[in-house]
Design a protein around this motif. Structure first.
Motif: not given
Length: 291
Positions: A193-203
């Protein structure tokens, strides 16, 4: 009810396709659907001028018994014959979702409340956490909570347990709602399955740990949040959505964290919605998002 009526059940299908650009692709795909008894509800396309790649999202109703399979198999075969990579989904299908969390609860609550209000066409089948901090909250939402502790020594066994749980529950999407663990290459390689992550910066700025502290030290005037698909390279997966907020020299690290949490909720919520609506097409390390 007669058998004729039963056989004419309508299904809404969504196809995402991409491949080498060639003349007449839009006419060919729409023509095939029309000739096989389908009715197009929405269509959008994009051409990468540099790479000469064609992208399309097309949504249509298919009626059983009129030449269109309800699972899109016939259209997929047709599109592949055109040299396209294609994925077809039944719009009525409810994606089975697991939310991975740690201690931070802002994205966790936001996602569940949006789901409860009917924003997301999915079923949340598990809350998985390496801490027990959100167990009571999950129980209040009447969602199954699974505590799987993770340490450096137990990480391989913990990830094996997470994968086994996801397989048992038929999970089709994992959302890392500020899950403060890095999923290993082994986990991502075995995940179906795909995994969606939220990263707390503007990559790509400030990847890794404590990005708000990094941003404050650097003295930036913008902070951001990025929702992306997780890959074995940390914070380097295909980006789905990003947003920013302005900051000044007057803002402390705590101010940046507070502003950032609002961004994280909005960005993750939008990315999840686009994914569930089959609007995100991945190619290479980039995405085309049909809004």
């Amino acid at each position: 009810m007669s058998s004729a009526n039963t056989n004419n059940t309508e299904t809404t299908l969504v196809a995402l396709l991409h491949g080498p650009d060639q003349p007449g692709l839009v006419a060919k795909t729409s023509g095939w659907i029309y000739e096989n008894g389908g009715n197009i509800l929405h269509a959008d396309q994009h051409r990468d001028m540099q790479a000469e790649i064609f992208f399309q999202r097309i949504e249509w109703t298919a009626t059983a018994g009129k030449g269109l399979s309800s699972d899109g198999t016939l259209f997929k075969r047709f599109a592949e014959n055109l040299g396209m990579n294609v994925r077809v989904a039944n719009a009525a299908h409810r994606t089975r979702v697991a939310i991975f969390v740690s201690k931070f609860d802002h994205c966790f609550h936001d996602l569940i409340l949006r789901w409860k209000s009917g924003d997301y066409h999915c079923d949340i089948v598990a809350i998985v956490s390496n801490h027990r901090d959100l167990e009571a909250a999950a129980q209040n939402y009447e969602l199954p909570f699974h505590h799987i502790p993770v340490t450096a020594e137990t990480k391989p066994a913990a990830e094996a347990a997470q994968l086994a749980l996801c397989e048992k529950l038929g999970v089709e999407l994992v959302i890392m709602a500020r899950y403060m663990q890095v999923l290993s290459a082994d986990f991502l390689g075995k995940a179906t399955f795909p995994v969606i992550n939220i990263h707390h910066s503007f990559l790509p700025a400030f990847a890794g740990g404590k990005p708000y502290h990094q941003a404050h030290t650097r003295g930036v005037k913008l902070i951001g949040a990025t929702a992306h698909y997780a890959t074995p390279v940390l914070d380097d997966g295909p980006i789905i959505q990003q947003d920013v907020a302005r900051v000044t020299h007057r803002h402390s690290v705590e101010d940046l964290i507070r502003k950032g949490r609002d961004l994280e909720k909005i960005v993750l919520a939008q990315a999840v919605r686009w994914h569930l609506d089959h609007r995100v097409l991945i190619y290479g390390n980039k995405t085309v998002v049909f809004d």
